[in-house]
Design an enzyme around this catalytic site. Sequence first.
Site, PDB file in Angstrom:
ATOM      1  N   CYS A  56       0.847  -1.190   0.000  1.00  0.00           N
ATOM      2  CA  CYS A  56       0.000   0.000   0.000  1.00  0.00           C
ATOM      3  C   CYS A  56       0.885   1.244   0.000  1.00  0.00           C
ATOM      4  O   CYS A  56       2.082   1.180   0.320  1.00  0.00           O
ATOM      5  CB  CYS A  56      -0.889   0.011   1.241  1.00  0.00           C
ATOM      6  N   GLU A  58       0.978   3.632   2.102  1.00  0.00           N
ATOM      7  CA  GLU A  58       1.528   3.913   3.428  1.00  0.00           C
ATOM      8  C   GLU A  58       2.793   3.096   3.680  1.00  0.00           C
ATOM      9  O   GLU A  58       3.747   3.589   4.283  1.00  0.00           O
ATOM     10  CB  GLU A  58       0.497   3.591   4.521  1.00  0.00           C
ATOM     11  N   ARG A  84     -11.008  10.487  -4.980  1.00  0.00           N
ATOM     12  CA  ARG A  84     -11.719   9.765  -3.918  1.00  0.00           C
ATOM     13  C   ARG A  84     -11.511  10.382  -2.544  1.00  0.00           C
ATOM     14  O   ARG A  84     -12.213  10.045  -1.600  1.00  0.00           O
ATOM     15  CB  ARG A  84     -11.286   8.300  -3.886  1.00  0.00           C
ATOM     16  N   CYS A  90      -5.649   0.500   5.757  1.00  0.00           N
ATOM     17  CA  CYS A  90      -6.163  -0.859   5.966  1.00  0.00           C
ATOM     18  C   CYS A  90      -5.568  -1.423   7.263  1.00  0.00           C
ATOM     19  O   CYS A  90      -4.684  -0.824   7.872  1.00  0.00           O
ATOM     20  CB  CYS A  90      -5.806  -1.752   4.778  1.00  0.00           C
ATOM     21  N   CYS A  93      -1.729  -1.945   7.218  1.00  0.00           N
ATOM     22  CA  CYS A  93      -1.001  -0.677   7.328  1.00  0.00           C
ATOM     23  C   CYS A  93      -1.102  -0.102   8.726  1.00  0.00           C
ATOM     24  O   CYS A  93      -0.133   0.444   9.240  1.00  0.00           O
ATOM     25  CB  CYS A  93      -1.517   0.324   6.307  1.00  0.00           C
ATOM     26  N   TYR A 127      -1.575  -6.085  18.600  1.00  0.00           N
ATOM     27  CA  TYR A 127      -0.491  -7.014  18.880  1.00  0.00           C
ATOM     28  C   TYR A 127       0.782  -6.215  19.129  1.00  0.00           C
ATOM     29  O   TYR A 127       1.081  -5.263  18.409  1.00  0.00           O
ATOM     30  CB  TYR A 127      -0.298  -7.936  17.672  1.00  0.00           C
ATOM     31  N   TRP A 129       4.755  -6.473  19.185  1.00  0.00           N
ATOM     32  CA  TRP A 129       5.854  -7.360  18.790  1.00  0.00           C
ATOM     33  C   TRP A 129       7.215  -6.817  19.190  1.00  0.00           C
ATOM     34  O   TRP A 129       8.210  -7.523  19.083  1.00  0.00           O
ATOM     35  CB  TRP A 129       5.835  -7.611  17.284  1.00  0.00           C
TER      36      TRP A 129
END
Length: 137
Positions: A56, A58, A84, A90, A93, A127, A129
């Site tokens: 994407c 980003e 748009r 998403c 991302c 999450y 990590w």
Amino acid sequence: MTTQTHPVDHELIQAATDIARTRCRGDNHTMAAAGRAQDGRIITAVNAYHFTGGPCAELVLIGTAAAQGAYELKTIVAVGDNDRGVVPPCGRCRQALLDYFPSLDVIVGAGDRLRAVPIRDLLPESYVWADHQLDTE
């Protein structure tokens, strides 16, 4: 949960809009992103669509920023082609942006509902990590 908002960076939106209008052509490049570095620079990127997934805009922006020596981004926005407007990131991302820039603001919404919100508000209970993401409070 109440979402915290910050001032909207309209110059950043315009930069992403300009890139979407001038560089997004055909099916391979349909989204543009712009990020504000800590030093004030605006860095832009476009997505690289491919049937295997492709990154994407980003995600491309994360690498582009690093290549330009900007390792901390303050704010990011994505804009779609064909006028748009602002498009929220998403899930993939959102996670990557949180992992790279835990204090990042993301511009979302449309029209008079545009707002800049902390990435953590877009991905609650995410999450973790890496140790640098843990709250020390």
